[in-house]
Scaffold this motif. Structure first.
Motif, mmCIF file in Angstrom:
data_model
loop_
_atom_site.group_PDB
_atom_site.id
_atom_site.type_symbol
_atom_site.label_atom_id
_atom_site.label_comp_id
_atom_site.label_asym_id
_atom_site.label_seq_id
_atom_site.Cartn_x
_atom_site.Cartn_y
_atom_site.Cartn_z
ATOM 1 N N PHE A 2 44.849 35.882 21.897
ATOM 2 C CA PHE A 2 45.324 37.226 22.265
ATOM 3 C C PHE A 2 46.823 37.257 21.599
ATOM 4 N N HIS A 3 47.456 36.240 22.220
ATOM 5 C CA HIS A 3 48.904 36.476 21.918
ATOM 6 C C HIS A 3 48.992 36.088 20.429
ATOM 7 N N VAL A 4 48.323 34.940 19.912
ATOM 8 C CA VAL A 4 48.440 34.647 18.261
ATOM 9 C C VAL A 4 48.223 35.946 17.686
ATOM 10 N N VAL A 5 47.150 36.731 17.803
ATOM 11 C CA VAL A 5 46.962 37.891 16.905
ATOM 12 C C VAL A 5 47.893 38.909 17.264
ATOM 13 N N CYS A 6 48.309 39.250 18.344
ATOM 14 C CA CYS A 6 49.577 40.340 18.773
ATOM 15 C C CYS A 6 50.934 39.743 18.112
ATOM 16 N N GLN A 7 51.074 38.471 18.243
ATOM 17 C CA GLN A 7 52.537 38.134 17.650
ATOM 18 C C GLN A 7 52.413 38.137 15.916
ATOM 19 N N PHE A 8 51.416 37.618 15.554
ATOM 20 C CA PHE A 8 51.016 37.759 14.132
ATOM 21 C C PHE A 8 51.275 39.043 13.505
ATOM 22 N N VAL A 9 50.634 40.146 14.331
ATOM 23 C CA VAL A 9 50.723 41.566 13.670
ATOM 24 C C VAL A 9 51.877 42.083 13.974
ATOM 25 N N PHE A 10 52.696 41.562 15.032
ATOM 26 C CA PHE A 10 53.902 42.050 15.215
ATOM 27 C C PHE A 10 54.999 41.688 14.228
ATOM 28 N N CYS A 11 54.915 40.283 13.988
ATOM 29 C CA CYS A 11 55.569 39.647 12.816
ATOM 30 C C CYS A 11 55.581 40.515 11.384
ATOM 31 N N ILE A 12 54.268 40.713 11.155
ATOM 32 C CA ILE A 12 53.937 41.388 9.857
ATOM 33 C C ILE A 12 54.473 42.944 9.831
ATOM 34 N N LEU A 13 54.320 43.657 10.610
ATOM 35 C CA LEU A 13 54.842 44.701 10.861
ATOM 36 C C LEU A 13 56.488 44.912 10.728
ATOM 37 N N ALA A 14 57.086 43.858 11.500
ATOM 38 C CA ALA A 14 58.537 43.619 11.441
ATOM 39 C C ALA A 14 59.117 43.441 10.315
ATOM 40 N N ILE A 15 58.351 42.665 9.576
ATOM 41 C CA ILE A 15 59.002 42.317 7.933
ATOM 42 C C ILE A 15 58.761 43.551 7.213
ATOM 43 N N LEU A 16 57.598 44.179 7.328
ATOM 44 C CA LEU A 16 57.475 45.385 6.292
ATOM 45 C C LEU A 16 58.636 46.258 6.877
ATOM 46 N N PHE A 17 59.087 46.510 7.969
ATOM 47 C CA PHE A 17 60.009 47.284 8.369
ATOM 48 C C PHE A 17 61.260 46.876 7.947
ATOM 49 N N MET A 18 61.470 45.585 8.071
ATOM 50 C CA MET A 18 62.615 45.026 7.562
ATOM 51 C C MET A 18 62.859 45.163 6.081
ATOM 52 N N VAL A 19 61.816 45.116 5.398
ATOM 53 C CA VAL A 19 61.817 45.244 3.952
ATOM 54 C C VAL A 19 61.944 46.750 3.644
ATOM 55 N N TYR A 20 61.770 47.739 4.256
ATOM 56 C CA TYR A 20 62.218 49.152 4.291
ATOM 57 C C TYR A 20 63.516 49.294 4.372
ATOM 58 N N ASP A 21 64.105 48.608 5.541
ATOM 59 C CA ASP A 21 65.518 48.696 5.852
ATOM 60 C C ASP A 21 66.458 48.219 4.873
ATOM 61 N N ILE A 22 65.962 46.906 3.951
ATOM 62 C CA ILE A 22 66.814 46.593 2.974
ATOM 63 C C ILE A 22 66.692 47.471 1.900
ATOM 64 N N ALA A 23 65.390 48.046 1.335
ATOM 65 C CA ALA A 23 65.556 49.009 0.387
ATOM 66 C C ALA A 23 66.224 50.101 0.663
ATOM 67 N N LEU A 24 66.333 50.840 1.848
ATOM 68 C CA LEU A 24 67.065 52.072 2.201
ATOM 69 C C LEU A 24 68.487 51.593 2.034
ATOM 70 N N LEU A 25 68.893 50.346 2.500
ATOM 71 C CA LEU A 25 70.408 49.849 2.585
ATOM 72 C C LEU A 25 70.821 49.987 1.104
ATOM 73 N N MET A 26 70.007 49.286 0.170
ATOM 74 C CA MET A 26 70.463 49.226 -1.094
ATOM 75 C C MET A 26 70.407 50.817 -1.766
ATOM 76 N N ALA A 27 69.587 51.440 -1.388
ATOM 77 C CA ALA A 27 69.601 52.944 -2.156
ATOM 78 C C ALA A 27 70.754 53.543 -1.420
ATOM 79 N N THR A 28 71.284 53.454 -0.132
ATOM 80 C CA THR A 28 72.280 54.175 0.304
ATOM 81 C C THR A 28 73.683 53.792 -0.418
ATOM 82 N N TYR A 29 73.648 52.347 -0.411
ATOM 83 C CA TYR A 29 74.947 51.943 -1.480
ATOM 84 C C TYR A 29 74.795 52.748 -3.010
ATOM 85 N N ALA A 30 73.651 52.689 -3.369
ATOM 86 C CA ALA A 30 73.603 53.003 -4.629
ATOM 87 C C ALA A 30 74.134 54.577 -5.074
#
Length: 330
Positions: free
Chosen positions: A8-36
């Protein structure tokens, strides 16, 4: 590999990490766009930079917490947490507290606009960065005191608990922040809603209907600059409300657990664990929901930036391909 972790925790933490990585990619993209587009007066440049930098660092801390637990044997994980776990816990908490305090700054900014709409020097971009730096110093000091004391905090992904070295006790500073942090987003939410109602009432001449002359300074102007400023500030106010609502999810959960411990402990363990994962994931998702789903201007800016980057890459590849073909022909 995961023998020591319930599935149960393997699945939950794996899903959590995947979603967090996707949100982090969005943050990085928005950070670059904001600077541009840093010269665009229609975007809250300073706030976007601060929120996205905190978002990236916060997700790094959270992902590291769970990824190391999934990747390492249990005793190695405990040794790792003992070695630098407190620092990652402090990083995650710091980058959670800073956006909360920045939302206070945003609210003060909005309130100052209502009082003095024509004078925004107090909240210029450089000053916002300076205020954010002071917030960083304040939050870092509040977290450094317990870290250097007899009772530092260490998050354990194995039990989903922020464990203190003096458990079950807490350092006075830790106890103070845990109990009173809830008042920051809830108070700001009330203040921002009242300001939004005030501006709506003033825009539709509600005050002039009950009094012959309004004593409130009008924020409306016929000039295009004033209209652009009004649009930008209304957008920022909506973003402030969204941030405070997002931060409230985690704090309200903590408040309910402290207020009704028996009712919370009577819930099945998997329900309590899912609640914790959800509360933690809402912190990771704040920037996405506020600056993409809830902000057409930043969403448009990001799409424009990504579209420009795709065209630039396509153009570069096309030129490179043409150059290589010319060399072959020669």
């Amino acid at each position: 590999m995961f023998e020591h972790i319930p599935m149960f925790h393997v699945v939950c933490q794996f899903v959590f990490c995947i979603l967090a990585i996707l949100f982090m990619v969005y943050d990085i993209a928005l950070l670059m766009a904001t600077y541009a587009y840093r010269n665009d007066q229609n975007i809250p440049f300073a706030y976007l930079i601060v929120m996205n930098v905190c978002g990236v660092l916060c997700k790094i801390a959270f992902i590291t917490d769970f990824a190391t637990y999934l990747a390492l044997p249990y005793y190695e994980y405990l040794s790792y947490r003992e070695m630098i776990g407190r620092e990652f816990t402090m990083l995650g908490t710091l980058t959670y507290f800073i956006p909360m305090c920045v939302s206070v700054l945003m609210t003060m900014n909005r309130f100052f606009i209502v009082i003095r709409p024509t004078d925004q020097r107090v909240f210029g971009q450089r000053r916002i960065f300076f205020y954010s730096f002071l917030i960083l110093i304040l939050c870092f000091t509040l977290l450094l005191i317990p870290r250097l004391s007899y009772c530092p905090v260490n998050f354990l992904a194995s039990t989903l608990v922020f464990l203190t070295a003096c458990a079950p006790e807490r350092h006075p500073v830790t106890k103070f922040t845990n109990i009173n942090a809830i008042w920051v987003p809830t108070t700001l939410l009330v203040i921002n809603v009242l300001m939004m109602l005030h501006l709506k009432a003033h825009r539709y001449d509600f005050y002039t209907r009950i009094r012959q002359k309004s004593s409130v300074i009008s924020m409306l102007s016929s000039s295009s600059l004033a209209q652009s400023q009004l649009k930008r500030e209304n957008m920022l106010m909506r973003q402030t409300v969204a941030i405070t609502v997002g931060l409230s999810f985690y704090e309200v959960g903590s408040l309910l657990m402290r207020t009704f411990p028996d009712a919370y402990n009577s819930l099945p363990q998997y329900v309590r664990d899912l609640t914790f994962y959800f509360r933690l994931e809402t912190i990771c998702a704040i920037n996405f929901f506020v600056y993409y789903l809830g902000s057409p201007s930043t969403r448009k800016m990001l799409k424009k930036y990504l579209g420009a980057e795709v065209k630039k890459e396509f153009s570069t590849r096309k030129v490179s391909s043409t150059f290589q073909m010319s060399r072959i022909e020669n």
